[in-house]
Scaffold this motif. Structure first.
Motif, PDB file in Angstrom:
ATOM      1  N   HIS A 116      34.422  45.096  37.772  1.00 42.37           N
ATOM      2  CA  HIS A 116      34.069  43.828  37.137  1.00 42.37           C
ATOM      3  C   HIS A 116      33.653  43.999  35.673  1.00 42.37           C
ATOM      4  O   HIS A 116      33.213  43.037  35.052  1.00 42.37           O
ATOM      5  N   VAL A 117      33.776  45.208  35.132  1.00 38.74           N
ATOM      6  CA  VAL A 117      33.401  45.439  33.730  1.00 38.74           C
ATOM      7  C   VAL A 117      34.651  45.759  32.916  1.00 38.74           C
ATOM      8  O   VAL A 117      35.549  46.476  33.376  1.00 38.74           O
ATOM      9  N   ALA A 118      34.699  45.231  31.702  1.00 39.43           N
ATOM     10  CA  ALA A 118      35.886  45.388  30.857  1.00 39.43           C
ATOM     11  C   ALA A 118      36.030  46.804  30.315  1.00 39.43           C
ATOM     12  O   ALA A 118      37.140  47.251  30.025  1.00 39.43           O
ATOM     13  N   SER A 146      44.486  48.389  46.266  1.00 40.98           N
ATOM     14  CA  SER A 146      44.053  48.404  47.664  1.00 40.98           C
ATOM     15  C   SER A 146      44.279  47.025  48.278  1.00 40.98           C
ATOM     16  O   SER A 146      44.441  46.033  47.550  1.00 40.98           O
ATOM     17  N   PRO A 147      44.296  46.921  49.613  1.00 39.76           N
ATOM     18  CA  PRO A 147      44.497  45.612  50.249  1.00 39.76           C
ATOM     19  C   PRO A 147      43.462  44.574  49.850  1.00 39.76           C
ATOM     20  O   PRO A 147      43.708  43.373  49.985  1.00 39.76           O
ATOM     21  N   TRP A 148      42.302  45.015  49.351  1.00 40.52           N
ATOM     22  CA  TRP A 148      41.257  44.076  48.952  1.00 40.52           C
ATOM     23  C   TRP A 148      41.095  44.037  47.436  1.00 40.52           C
ATOM     24  O   TRP A 148      40.127  43.489  46.914  1.00 40.52           O
ATOM     25  N   GLY A 149      42.072  44.577  46.712  1.00 38.39           N
ATOM     26  CA  GLY A 149      41.946  44.675  45.258  1.00 38.39           C
ATOM     27  C   GLY A 149      41.793  43.349  44.545  1.00 38.39           C
ATOM     28  O   GLY A 149      41.125  43.262  43.518  1.00 38.39           O
ATOM     29  N   GLY A 150      42.389  42.296  45.080  1.00 36.19           N
ATOM     30  CA  GLY A 150      42.271  40.978  44.467  1.00 36.19           C
ATOM     31  C   GLY A 150      41.061  40.207  44.902  1.00 36.19           C
ATOM     32  O   GLY A 150      40.908  39.023  44.563  1.00 36.19           O
ATOM     33  N   HIS A 151      40.168  40.861  45.667  1.00 38.56           N
ATOM     34  CA  HIS A 151      38.977  40.231  46.205  1.00 38.56           C
ATOM     35  C   HIS A 151      39.342  38.987  47.024  1.00 38.56           C
ATOM     36  O   HIS A 151      40.153  39.097  47.936  1.00 38.56           O
ATOM     37  N   PRO A 155      45.532  39.318  50.250  1.00 39.28           N
ATOM     38  CA  PRO A 155      46.390  40.359  49.665  1.00 39.28           C
ATOM     39  C   PRO A 155      47.442  39.819  48.711  1.00 39.28           C
ATOM     40  O   PRO A 155      48.367  40.528  48.325  1.00 39.28           O
ATOM     41  N   TRP A 156      47.305  38.551  48.308  1.00 40.28           N
ATOM     42  CA  TRP A 156      48.331  37.919  47.486  1.00 40.28           C
ATOM     43  C   TRP A 156      48.360  38.469  46.073  1.00 40.28           C
ATOM     44  O   TRP A 156      49.316  38.196  45.322  1.00 40.28           O
ATOM     45  N   HIS A 157      47.356  39.284  45.700  1.00 43.08           N
ATOM     46  CA  HIS A 157      47.389  39.885  44.363  1.00 43.08           C
ATOM     47  C   HIS A 157      48.578  40.831  44.201  1.00 43.08           C
ATOM     48  O   HIS A 157      48.983  41.132  43.087  1.00 43.08           O
ATOM     49  N   TYR A 158      49.159  41.295  45.322  1.00 43.10           N
ATOM     50  CA  TYR A 158      50.358  42.132  45.228  1.00 43.10           C
ATOM     51  C   TYR A 158      51.532  41.358  44.638  1.00 43.10           C
ATOM     52  O   TYR A 158      52.488  41.953  44.146  1.00 43.10           O
ATOM     53  N   LEU A 159      51.475  40.045  44.685  1.00 42.99           N
ATOM     54  CA  LEU A 159      52.521  39.203  44.097  1.00 42.99           C
ATOM     55  C   LEU A 159      52.234  38.870  42.640  1.00 42.99           C
ATOM     56  O   LEU A 159      53.027  38.187  41.988  1.00 42.99           O
ATOM     57  N   GLY A 160      51.078  39.344  42.145  1.00 47.23           N
ATOM     58  CA  GLY A 160      50.654  39.031  40.781  1.00 47.23           C
ATOM     59  C   GLY A 160      49.375  38.228  40.800  1.00 47.23           C
ATOM     60  O   GLY A 160      49.174  37.377  41.679  1.00 47.23           O
ATOM     61  N   ALA A 176      39.489  30.200  42.596  1.00 43.66           N
ATOM     62  CA  ALA A 176      39.010  31.553  42.885  1.00 43.66           C
ATOM     63  C   ALA A 176      37.889  31.946  41.921  1.00 43.66           C
ATOM     64  O   ALA A 176      37.906  31.590  40.743  1.00 43.66           O
ATOM     65  N   LYS A 177      36.924  32.681  42.441  1.00 40.21           N
ATOM     66  CA  LYS A 177      35.778  33.121  41.639  1.00 40.21           C
ATOM     67  C   LYS A 177      36.189  34.127  40.578  1.00 40.21           C
ATOM     68  O   LYS A 177      35.628  34.144  39.479  1.00 40.21           O
ATOM     69  N   HIS A 178      37.177  34.961  40.896  1.00 37.42           N
ATOM     70  CA  HIS A 178      37.538  36.051  40.000  1.00 37.42           C
ATOM     71  C   HIS A 178      38.869  35.793  39.303  1.00 37.42           C
ATOM     72  O   HIS A 178      39.817  35.303  39.913  1.00 37.42           O
ATOM     73  N   THR A 179      38.896  36.148  38.017  1.00 43.28           N
ATOM     74  CA  THR A 179      40.113  36.036  37.208  1.00 43.28           C
ATOM     75  C   THR A 179      40.399  37.388  36.588  1.00 43.28           C
ATOM     76  O   THR A 179      39.535  37.959  35.901  1.00 43.28           O
ATOM     77  N   LEU A 180      41.600  37.919  36.839  1.00 43.57           N
ATOM     78  CA  LEU A 180      41.954  39.216  36.288  1.00 43.57           C
ATOM     79  C   LEU A 180      41.909  39.176  34.764  1.00 43.57           C
ATOM     80  O   LEU A 180      42.471  38.278  34.136  1.00 43.57           O
ATOM     81  N   GLY A 181      41.219  40.142  34.183  1.00 44.77           N
ATOM     82  CA  GLY A 181      41.087  40.218  32.736  1.00 44.77           C
ATOM     83  C   GLY A 181      39.865  39.526  32.193  1.00 44.77           C
ATOM     84  O   GLY A 181      39.547  39.664  31.011  1.00 44.77           O
ATOM     85  N   GLU A 182      39.144  38.773  33.059  1.00 45.94           N
ATOM     86  CA  GLU A 182      37.911  38.105  32.638  1.00 45.94           C
ATOM     87  C   GLU A 182      36.698  38.678  33.367  1.00 45.94           C
ATOM     88  O   GLU A 182      35.776  39.178  32.732  1.00 45.94           O
TER      89      GLU A 182
END
Length: 241
Positions: A116-118, A146-151, A155-160, A176-182
């Protein structure tokens, strides 16, 4: 619970499934498990522990129950007050610049924060700085592949990441609470291990899959496979003089 064991892994997995409905049980169990893992290498009784990014205090409370002087440093006020109160001895502080003297802690603890840190390298350097020479650093993170990488979007983070957020909103009606890159970043096992091995201020005591029921130390040694199968990388480090 013995670490690793199938019983332990199943118990933790069932608790994770109930996390949204029963966070006290989930995080209380995880805190006990983390304390057990630390005490394989360093007793907690009488030690000064810095809990970095420890949320609402479950880990700090468990460390104190085991006789440690534990202090919580959390940058997010909402996380800090998630249980309706600010935990005793908690400090609102950024993990990049901790209000601690060099070598102040016997044990520096960080669970599921690094993704969670840049700037994870600066964050790690700060953990090392506040740990005394010979002290222990407990560092774990969920690797992106990992299967939980997208929190919550897994597992839909495997699609982007973008598609995963869209699917999450469609399925739940919530953003979603989490945004990749933020507030979530794609960390990988191999590059992280290579960076830590290149450092001259820590040595790796163990690098293991945190929740695996077997082959916990073998999985992170397997290129490619480790990026999926590790699930959550746990690093136990010693601060060098």
């Amino acid at each position: 619970m013995r670490d690793p064991s199938l019983r332990r892994s199943l118990t933790l997995f069932r608790a994770f499934l109930r996390e949204q409905h029963d966070p006290e049980h989930c995080y209380g169990l995880l805190a006990r498990d983390a304390a057990d893992q630390i005490e394989r290498y360093e007793p907690l009784e009488g030690r000064v522990v810095a809990d970095i990014g420890g949320g609402s205090g479950h880990f700090t409370e468990e460390f104190r129950r085991r006789g440690a002087q534990s202090y919580l440093f959390e940058p997010d006020r909402r996380e800090l007050t998630a249980r309706g109160r600010i935990p005793a001895g908690a400090v609102l502080a950024d993990g990049y610049l901790l209000p601690l003297a060099d070598g102040a802690a016997d044990v520096c603890f960080s669970s599921n924060v690094l993704e969670h840190v840049a700037d994870p390298r600066t964050f790690l350097s700060e953990l090392v700085r506040v740990t005394r020479p010979g002290g222990l650093i407990y560092l774990s993170f969920t690797n992106w592949l990992s299967p939980w990488g997208g929190h919550e979007t897994a597992p839909w983070h495997y699609l982007g990441a973008g598609r995963a957020r869209t699917l999450y909103r469609w399925r739940t009606g919530r953003t979603a609470k989490h945004t990749l890159g933020e507030n979530l970043f794609a960390l990988h096992v191999g590059p992280t291990l290579r960076h830590i091995r290149s450092r001259d201020d820590v040595r790796i005591v163990t690098a293991r899959s945190r929740y695996a029921p077997f082959l916990a130390e073998t999985i992170p040694r397997l290129p490619v496979v480790r990026e999926v199968a590790t699930w959550n990388l746990l690093l136990i480090l010693r601060r060098l003089p």
